[in-house]
Design an enzyme around this catalytic site. Structure first.
Site, short mmCIF file in Angstrom:
data_model
loop_
_atom_site.label_atom_id
_atom_site.label_comp_id
_atom_site.label_asym_id
_atom_site.label_seq_id
_atom_site.Cartn_x
_atom_site.Cartn_y
_atom_site.Cartn_z
N VAL A 64 0.79 -1.14 -0.12
CA VAL A 64 -0.14 -0.24 0.01
C VAL A 64 0.76 1.10 0.11
O VAL A 64 1.82 1.25 0.80
CB VAL A 64 -0.95 0.00 1.16
CG1 VAL A 64 -1.74 1.38 1.32
CG2 VAL A 64 -1.61 -1.38 1.30
N CYS A 65 0.64 2.15 -0.93
CA CYS A 65 1.35 3.32 -0.76
C CYS A 65 3.01 3.09 -1.15
O CYS A 65 3.18 2.43 -2.11
CB CYS A 65 1.11 4.08 0.47
SG CYS A 65 1.49 5.81 0.31
N THR A 66 3.55 3.85 -0.23
CA THR A 66 5.05 3.67 -0.58
C THR A 66 5.62 2.34 -0.05
O THR A 66 6.70 2.08 0.11
CB THR A 66 5.88 4.89 0.25
OG1 THR A 66 5.29 4.90 1.50
CG2 THR A 66 5.52 6.21 -0.65
N GLY A 67 4.65 1.37 0.31
CA GLY A 67 5.36 0.20 1.04
C GLY A 67 6.13 -0.67 -0.35
O GLY A 67 6.71 -1.51 -0.04
N SER A 102 -1.00 -0.77 -4.47
CA SER A 102 -1.86 0.39 -4.60
C SER A 102 -1.10 1.79 -4.63
O SER A 102 0.01 1.82 -3.96
CB SER A 102 -2.91 0.28 -3.42
OG SER A 102 -2.27 0.83 -2.25
#
Length: 128
Positions: A48-51, A103
């Site tokens: 998710v996101c910057t993961g 995402s």
């Protein structure tokens, strides 16, 4: 809480969250080792996101893998990992013939989870 890879129970899904902490965690050996240890064992790997920066930094993504991240970090991720394809046009990316989901941002993580539930259990369950 931290968990060593040797003491972790088996996971079906690993979702790596993003946020400001990913900038420093991309150098954190225990975190990267945990991801490296779990990635080949899980049925689904997601970020998710910057993961996605942590997935990339851990080395678990083969060259040519399409991922996404928060719009503010697209260019940074491209610079740090030029062998990966960073898609800035889609809020959710699922690699075909793969079990990798990404995402673009935090709220896009909700859309990604709906996609994941749909893929696993069907649209009827996802809509419930």
């Amino acid at each position: 809480a931290r968990s060593s890879s040797s003491s972790s129970s088996l996971l079906d899904i690993l979702i790596v969250p993003g946020g400001m902490g990913t900038r420093t965690l991309r150098f954190d050996k225990p975190t990267l080792e945990f991801i490296r240890h779990q990635a080949p064992r899980v049925h689904i790997l997601a970020s998710v996101c910057t993961g996605s920066m942590l997935l990339a930094a851990s080395g678990v993504l083969p060259s040519g893998t399409t991922i996404t991240t928060h719009w503010k970090t697209v260019e940074t991720l491209r610079e740090w990992h030029p062998t990966l394809i960073v898609d800035k046009e889609h809020s959710v990316v699922k690699n075909e013939n793969s079990t990798l989901y990404c995402s673009a941002g935090i709220s896009a993580g909700i859309d990604m989870c709906f996609r994941l539930v749909t893929d696993l259990f069907g649209e009827t369950v996802a809509r419930e």
